[in-house]
Write a protein that holds these residues in place. Structure first.
Motif, short mmCIF file in Angstrom:
data_model
loop_
_atom_site.label_atom_id
_atom_site.label_comp_id
_atom_site.label_asym_id
_atom_site.label_seq_id
_atom_site.Cartn_x
_atom_site.Cartn_y
_atom_site.Cartn_z
N UNK A 270 0.83 -1.21 0.00
CA UNK A 270 0.00 0.00 0.00
C UNK A 270 0.86 1.26 0.00
N UNK A 271 1.69 1.40 -1.01
CA UNK A 271 2.59 2.55 -1.12
C UNK A 271 1.99 3.59 -2.06
N UNK A 272 1.77 4.82 -1.58
CA UNK A 272 1.23 5.86 -2.46
C UNK A 272 2.24 6.26 -3.54
N UNK A 273 1.73 6.55 -4.72
CA UNK A 273 2.54 7.11 -5.80
C UNK A 273 1.75 8.24 -6.44
N UNK A 274 2.45 9.23 -6.98
CA UNK A 274 1.77 10.36 -7.60
C UNK A 274 2.74 11.13 -8.46
N UNK A 275 2.21 11.90 -9.38
CA UNK A 275 3.02 12.70 -10.26
C UNK A 275 2.22 13.22 -11.43
N UNK A 276 2.82 14.10 -12.21
CA UNK A 276 2.14 14.75 -13.31
C UNK A 276 2.50 14.11 -14.65
N UNK A 277 1.48 13.83 -15.44
CA UNK A 277 1.66 13.28 -16.79
C UNK A 277 0.73 14.05 -17.72
N UNK A 278 1.26 14.55 -18.81
CA UNK A 278 0.45 15.29 -19.79
C UNK A 278 -0.34 16.43 -19.14
N UNK A 279 0.26 17.05 -18.12
CA UNK A 279 -0.40 18.16 -17.46
C UNK A 279 -1.48 17.76 -16.47
N UNK A 280 -1.68 16.45 -16.24
CA UNK A 280 -2.68 15.94 -15.31
C UNK A 280 -1.95 15.28 -14.14
N UNK A 281 -2.36 15.62 -12.92
CA UNK A 281 -1.75 15.02 -11.74
C UNK A 281 -2.46 13.71 -11.43
N UNK A 282 -1.69 12.62 -11.36
CA UNK A 282 -2.23 11.28 -11.12
C UNK A 282 -1.83 10.79 -9.74
N UNK A 283 -2.75 10.08 -9.10
CA UNK A 283 -2.53 9.56 -7.75
C UNK A 283 -2.94 8.10 -7.70
N UNK A 284 -2.13 7.27 -7.07
CA UNK A 284 -2.45 5.85 -6.97
C UNK A 284 -1.84 5.23 -5.73
N UNK A 285 -2.11 3.94 -5.54
CA UNK A 285 -1.58 3.17 -4.42
C UNK A 285 -1.10 1.82 -4.95
N UNK A 286 0.19 1.58 -4.85
CA UNK A 286 0.76 0.30 -5.28
C UNK A 286 0.45 -0.75 -4.22
N UNK A 287 -0.08 -1.89 -4.66
CA UNK A 287 -0.42 -2.96 -3.71
C UNK A 287 0.82 -3.47 -3.00
#
Length: 399
Positions: free
Chosen positions: A192-209
């Motif tokens: 459950x490690x959070x990851x995030x960052x900007x791609x194509x001007x859109x900020x993306x947020x997720x959680x790696x299992x």
């Protein structure tokens, strides 16, 4: 998620979070108290407070000391069809792109990956949040969530931290990243490690299992998917899983390469650097070995450590399928990663959110997906496709 086109599979815990932080102040009041999940205190500074060298992978404090760890063409994945039906209604009204129209600051990785299943299904989820909520409340989804939680508790405790602002919410995410990377270095595994960052001007947020090191020392990402049936998913379902894992790798690699910029959090997420953090957040930060008072402190701490922790890129991507009721393994599928292909896919998918094109429904040959969709009665694409198919059949009969 049982009725979002993947009725036999549960997505990761990211789908189960009510992420109010994603929305702008125009759409909701963000001042209410929240509770954020955070990895236990055992992940932070140890009792001895011993020091190490910068670059060794240890956590660096703000004063510099080291805290011992406690193209617009549609890509192949989406496919294309001459039988696609254009939408009658223009969704991007008043010159607003979908991010502005839905008052979104960021997107979840699962939203983007599910665009490859059915883009309109994702759009309908934002247009009709009451229907979307019924999906997250489905007993099947909740059962899958319990499987993920059980896996997480095998590695570390989960504690609740009281938050009062969006800055608190993100500070907790930052601390989760730091304690998670520390655990990865020390034990070779983190969940459950959070990851995030900007791609194509859109900020993306997720959680790696899960991230773990293989016997060969390769850093491996493993996504867990639970299924009602004792069988592997269809190729169409696996495409969304593969895309999800690929985006996680892209975001994680960029994070550990030090490519996050503080300006992004201020400009894209509209976070206030001088915002004082809630007492609960400050206390928990101290419990895991850090001293932060403002959001600026937490952000600087994150960026400093990502620069000096010397965490490697992800080497391998795998999807693990298990039976939901019994926990029996159903199989492990390796994901072939190609960054150029992934970026081309994301360029197309995210171009909808930046207002460069209208959303697309499924190809006519994939209309079987509609049988599992809770938005069928609201879907103009579906209705237009059925009408066009009936007209085509009628025309053929008249010849």
């Amino acid at each position: 998620m049982a009725k979002q086109g993947v009725n036999e599979e549960i997505s990761d815990s990211e789908l189960l979070e009510v992420d109010l932080e994603a929305f702008t102040a125009e759409s909701l009041d963000v001042g209410n108290s929240q509770s954020s999940s955070m990895q236990g205190c055992s992940l932070g500074r140890n009792d001895t407070g011993s020091e190490g060298d910068i670059g060794s992978g240890n956590v660096v404090s703000l004063d510099g000391s080291v805290e011992a760890s406690c193209s617009t063409q549609k890509p192949l994945l989406c496919g294309s069809s001459d039988l696609m039906v254009p939408l009658k209604r223009k969704r991007n009204v008043a010159n607003k792109n979908p991010m502005q129209h839905f008052h979104l600051r960021h997107l979840r990785v699962t939203d983007v990956s599910h665009q490859s299943w059915c883009e309109l299904q994702v759009v309908h989820g934002f247009e009709k949040p009451d229907v979307r909520k019924t999906i997250n409340d489905d007993p099947v989804v909740l059962a899958g969530s319990s499987v993920h939680l059980a896996r997480e508790l095998e590695e570390h405790d989960v504690v609740s931290v009281s938050t009062e602002s969006r800055e608190d919410h993100w500070a907790v995410k930052f601390l989760n990243v730091l304690t998670g990377l520390t655990m990865l270095k020390e034990s070779g595994r983190v969940r459950e490690l959070p990851v995030f960052g900007q791609v194509e001007g859109i900020f993306l947020v997720g959680v790696i299992d899960e991230l773990h090191y293989s016997p060969k020392g390769e850093l491996t990402l493993s996504e867990l998917k639970t299924r009602l049936r004792k069988s592997l998913p269809t190729a169409a379902q696996r495409r969304t899983h593969d895309l999800q894992a690929g985006i996680y790798k892209l975001l994680f690699d960029r994070m550990v390469q030090g490519k996050l910029e503080s300006e992004t959090f201020v400009q894209r997420l509209q976070l206030r650097l001088d915002k004082q953090l809630a007492p609960g957040v400050c206390d928990h930060a101290q419990a895991v070995g850090f001293h932060v008072c403002t959001f600026s402190d937490a952000l600087e701490l994150l960026l400093l450590n990502l620069t000096h922790m010397d965490t490697p890129n992800i080497d391998n991507l795998k999807i693990e399928y298990v039976h939901q009721s019994t926990g029996a393994p159903l199989g492990i599928k390796e994901v072939q990663f190609s960054e150029p292909r992934l970026l081309a896919e994301l360029h197309y998918l995210l171009s909808y959110w930046t207002g460069q094109r209208e959303p697309q429904g499924v190809d006519i040959e994939d209309s079987w997906k509609c049988g599992w969709c809770v938005f069928t009665e609201h879907c103009e694409w579906r209705k237009a496709s059925v009408k066009n198919t009936e007209q085509s059949v009628w025309n053929k009969r008249r010849r």
